[in-house]
Design a protein around this motif. Structure first.
Motif, PDB file in Angstrom:
ATOM      1  N   VAL A 102     -12.376 -64.122   2.034  1.00 13.30           N
ATOM      2  CA  VAL A 102     -12.875 -62.884   1.441  1.00 13.30           C
ATOM      3  C   VAL A 102     -12.642 -61.741   2.418  1.00 13.30           C
ATOM      4  N   LEU A 103     -12.836 -60.512   1.933  1.00  9.84           N
ATOM      5  CA  LEU A 103     -12.648 -59.333   2.773  1.00  9.84           C
ATOM      6  C   LEU A 103     -13.943 -58.973   3.490  1.00  9.84           C
ATOM      7  N   GLN A 104     -13.785 -58.538   4.739  1.00 12.51           N
ATOM      8  CA  GLN A 104     -14.912 -58.131   5.578  1.00 12.51           C
ATOM      9  C   GLN A 104     -14.636 -56.737   6.131  1.00 12.51           C
ATOM     10  N   ALA A 105     -15.669 -55.905   6.214  1.00  5.66           N
ATOM     11  CA  ALA A 105     -15.500 -54.545   6.731  1.00  5.66           C
ATOM     12  C   ALA A 105     -15.181 -54.587   8.224  1.00  5.66           C
ATOM     13  N   ALA A 106     -14.100 -53.915   8.616  1.00  2.00           N
ATOM     14  CA  ALA A 106     -13.713 -53.864  10.027  1.00  2.00           C
ATOM     15  C   ALA A 106     -14.545 -52.845  10.797  1.00  2.00           C
ATOM     16  N   HIS A 107     -15.064 -51.842  10.104  1.00  2.00           N
ATOM     17  CA  HIS A 107     -15.949 -50.837  10.691  1.00  2.00           C
ATOM     18  C   HIS A 107     -16.787 -50.255   9.562  1.00  2.00           C
TER      19      HIS A 107
ATOM     20  N   ASP B 129      -9.168 -50.883   7.107  1.00  2.00           N
ATOM     21  CA  ASP B 129     -10.625 -50.847   6.991  1.00  2.00           C
ATOM     22  C   ASP B 129     -11.240 -52.226   6.786  1.00  2.00           C
ATOM     23  N   VAL B 130     -10.409 -53.219   6.457  1.00  2.00           N
ATOM     24  CA  VAL B 130     -10.930 -54.554   6.154  1.00  2.00           C
ATOM     25  C   VAL B 130     -10.105 -55.618   6.865  1.00  2.00           C
ATOM     26  N   ARG B 131     -10.683 -56.804   6.967  1.00  2.00           N
ATOM     27  CA  ARG B 131      -9.974 -57.970   7.488  1.00  2.00           C
ATOM     28  C   ARG B 131     -10.386 -59.188   6.670  1.00  2.00           C
ATOM     29  N   THR B 132      -9.610 -60.261   6.794  1.00  2.00           N
ATOM     30  CA  THR B 132      -9.861 -61.473   6.012  1.00  2.00           C
ATOM     31  C   THR B 132     -10.600 -62.502   6.850  1.00  2.00           C
ATOM     32  N   VAL B 133     -11.656 -63.085   6.279  1.00  2.00           N
ATOM     33  CA  VAL B 133     -12.419 -64.134   6.954  1.00  2.00           C
ATOM     34  C   VAL B 133     -12.676 -65.268   5.969  1.00  2.00           C
ATOM     35  N   LYS B 134     -12.917 -66.471   6.511  1.00  2.00           N
ATOM     36  CA  LYS B 134     -13.253 -67.630   5.688  1.00  2.00           C
ATOM     37  C   LYS B 134     -14.763 -67.830   5.702  1.00  2.00           C
ATOM     38  N   VAL B 135     -15.334 -68.036   4.529  1.00  2.00           N
ATOM     39  CA  VAL B 135     -16.781 -68.235   4.423  1.00  2.00           C
ATOM     40  C   VAL B 135     -17.071 -69.364   3.444  1.00  2.00           C
ATOM     41  N   ARG B 136     -18.272 -69.905   3.561  1.00  2.00           N
ATOM     42  CA  ARG B 136     -18.756 -70.898   2.601  1.00  2.00           C
ATOM     43  C   ARG B 136     -19.998 -70.332   1.940  1.00  2.00           C
ATOM     44  N   VAL B 137     -19.796 -69.666   0.834  1.00  2.00           N
ATOM     45  CA  VAL B 137     -20.876 -69.039   0.083  1.00  2.00           C
ATOM     46  C   VAL B 137     -20.693 -69.398  -1.386  1.00  2.00           C
ATOM     47  N   ASP B 138     -21.754 -69.861  -2.004  1.00  2.00           N
ATOM     48  CA  ASP B 138     -21.668 -70.206  -3.423  1.00  2.00           C
ATOM     49  C   ASP B 138     -21.291 -68.976  -4.245  1.00  2.00           C
ATOM     50  N   GLY B 139     -20.246 -69.103  -5.035  1.00  2.00           N
ATOM     51  CA  GLY B 139     -19.817 -68.003  -5.895  1.00  2.00           C
ATOM     52  C   GLY B 139     -19.214 -66.839  -5.147  1.00  2.00           C
ATOM     53  N   ALA B 140     -18.713 -67.084  -3.929  1.00  2.00           N
ATOM     54  CA  ALA B 140     -18.186 -65.990  -3.104  1.00  2.00           C
ATOM     55  C   ALA B 140     -17.050 -65.250  -3.795  1.00  2.00           C
TER      56      ALA B 140
ATOM     57  N   GLY C 193      -9.720 -62.469  -0.122  1.00  2.00           N
ATOM     58  CA  GLY C 193      -8.808 -62.154   0.968  1.00  2.00           C
ATOM     59  C   GLY C 193      -7.367 -62.093   0.515  1.00  2.00           C
ATOM     60  N   ALA C 194      -7.079 -62.672  -0.649  1.00  2.00           N
ATOM     61  CA  ALA C 194      -5.713 -62.637  -1.175  1.00  2.00           C
ATOM     62  C   ALA C 194      -5.397 -61.304  -1.838  1.00  2.00           C
ATOM     63  N   ASP C 195      -6.437 -60.501  -2.104  1.00  2.00           N
ATOM     64  CA  ASP C 195      -6.226 -59.210  -2.753  1.00  2.00           C
ATOM     65  C   ASP C 195      -5.768 -58.165  -1.740  1.00  2.00           C
ATOM     66  N   ALA C 196      -5.130 -57.131  -2.260  1.00  2.00           N
ATOM     67  CA  ALA C 196      -4.811 -55.974  -1.421  1.00  2.00           C
ATOM     68  C   ALA C 196      -6.093 -55.164  -1.234  1.00  2.00           C
ATOM     69  N   ALA C 197      -6.003 -54.051  -0.516  1.00  2.00           N
ATOM     70  CA  ALA C 197      -7.176 -53.200  -0.336  1.00  2.00           C
ATOM     71  C   ALA C 197      -7.715 -52.791  -1.702  1.00  2.00           C
ATOM     72  N   PRO C 198      -9.022 -52.908  -1.918  1.00  2.00           N
ATOM     73  CA  PRO C 198      -9.598 -52.596  -3.230  1.00  2.00           C
ATOM     74  C   PRO C 198      -9.280 -51.176  -3.673  1.00  2.00           C
ATOM     75  N   ASP C 199      -9.025 -51.023  -4.948  1.00  2.00           N
ATOM     76  CA  ASP C 199      -8.740 -49.709  -5.513  1.00  2.00           C
ATOM     77  C   ASP C 199     -10.053 -49.063  -5.936  1.00  2.00           C
ATOM     78  N   GLY C 200     -10.298 -47.862  -5.469  1.00  2.00           N
ATOM     79  CA  GLY C 200     -11.534 -47.165  -5.799  1.00  2.00           C
ATOM     80  C   GLY C 200     -12.157 -46.561  -4.553  1.00  2.00           C
ATOM     81  N   GLU C 201     -13.385 -46.105  -4.691  1.00  2.00           N
ATOM     82  CA  GLU C 201     -14.104 -45.491  -3.582  1.00  2.00           C
ATOM     83  C   GLU C 201     -15.356 -46.292  -3.253  1.00  2.00           C
ATOM     84  N   VAL C 202     -15.743 -46.211  -1.992  1.00  2.00           N
ATOM     85  CA  VAL C 202     -16.958 -46.892  -1.551  1.00  2.00           C
ATOM     86  C   VAL C 202     -18.164 -46.204  -2.189  1.00  2.00           C
ATOM     87  N   LEU C 203     -19.062 -47.004  -2.767  1.00  2.00           N
ATOM     88  CA  LEU C 203     -20.225 -46.449  -3.458  1.00  2.00           C
ATOM     89  C   LEU C 203     -21.479 -46.451  -2.596  1.00  2.00           C
ATOM     90  N   ARG C 204     -21.505 -47.323  -1.605  1.00  2.00           N
ATOM     91  CA  ARG C 204     -22.654 -47.382  -0.700  1.00  2.00           C
ATOM     92  C   ARG C 204     -22.166 -47.744   0.692  1.00  2.00           C
TER      93      ARG C 204
END
Length: 229
Positions: free
Chosen positions: A58-63, A75-86, A93-104
């Protein structure tokens, strides 16, 4: 007289013959079976690990990501996690940078949830440049949380400049940008100011105070990220 010969001693006992150790041969059935068992165990273990490894990328915020910001690959990096329904909750992490604006606000190291990115019309804050003393801005970083206090100019019959008691007009505002320190004694406005995310309902009041020459103070909230912390 007949002679009798008594047999005795150890000369007549059979003696064992020492066998030389022989190098194992591929024709030795036990060796072949042992090698096959090791191969089966290795392959089976690796297959089981892959089968039971539930981690996903999944994607993680780099800052710090702030509302209204568009996300790019830095702005993002790829990390491996074990989360139900992640895969449903966070951007893959296979996606490109998300399209849109940060809402929070998204903190450094936080997994990037799909709910935190959307259409820019959903952003409920505006970036306002606030003039503050260099001593205040020097302690702040992008992502700092501050309370905004203003002291309006007081009317004076003597002509001396004075200010009313400070009032807090915004609670826990997010710092989006801080000025580059250039050795000056203070920052006045524009490029040298601290850019703060102000709720839409408070923008008019903040701009009025700044335009009327009020003193602005940014007080870091408890636990806020600061330079050097």
């Amino acid at each position: 007289m007949a002679e009798y010969r008594r047999r005795g001693g150890n000369d007549d006992l059979p003696r064992p013959t020492a066998k030389r150790l022989q190098r194992p041969s591929w024709r030795d059935t036990r060796l072949v079976v042992g090698v096959l068992l090791m191969l089966v165990a290795t392959v089976g273990g690796a297959t089981a690990m892959r089968h039971y490894d539930s981690s996903v990328e999944v994607l993680q915020a780099a800052h710090t990501l702030v509302p209204g910001q568009r996300i790019d690959s830095d702005d993002v990096r790829t990390v491996k996690v074990r989360v139900d329904g992640a895969a449903k909750i966070y951007f893959s992490g296979a996606d490109a940078a998300p399209d849109g604006e940060v809402l929070r606000e998204v903190r450094p190291g936080e997994l990037l949830p799909r709910s935190a990115v959307g259409d820019g019309s959903q952003v409920q804050v505006s970036t306002v440049a606030l003039p503050v003393d260099a001593a205040q801005s020097a302690t702040l970083v992008r992502g700092s949380i501050v309370d905004v206090w203003v002291s309006t100019k007081a009317k004076s019959s003597t002509g001396q400049e004075s200010y009313e008691a400070p009032q807090r007009i915004i609670l826990r505002a997010l710092v989006a940008q801080v000025p580059q320190q250039s050795g000056g004694l203070s920052v006045s406005s524009g490029q040298g100011a601290v850019h703060v995310l102000v709720p839409e309902a408070k923008v008019a009041a903040v701009l009025a105070a700044v335009n009327q020459g009020a003193k602005v103070n940014l007080v870091p909230a408890a636990g806020s990220p600061l330079k050097g912390s």
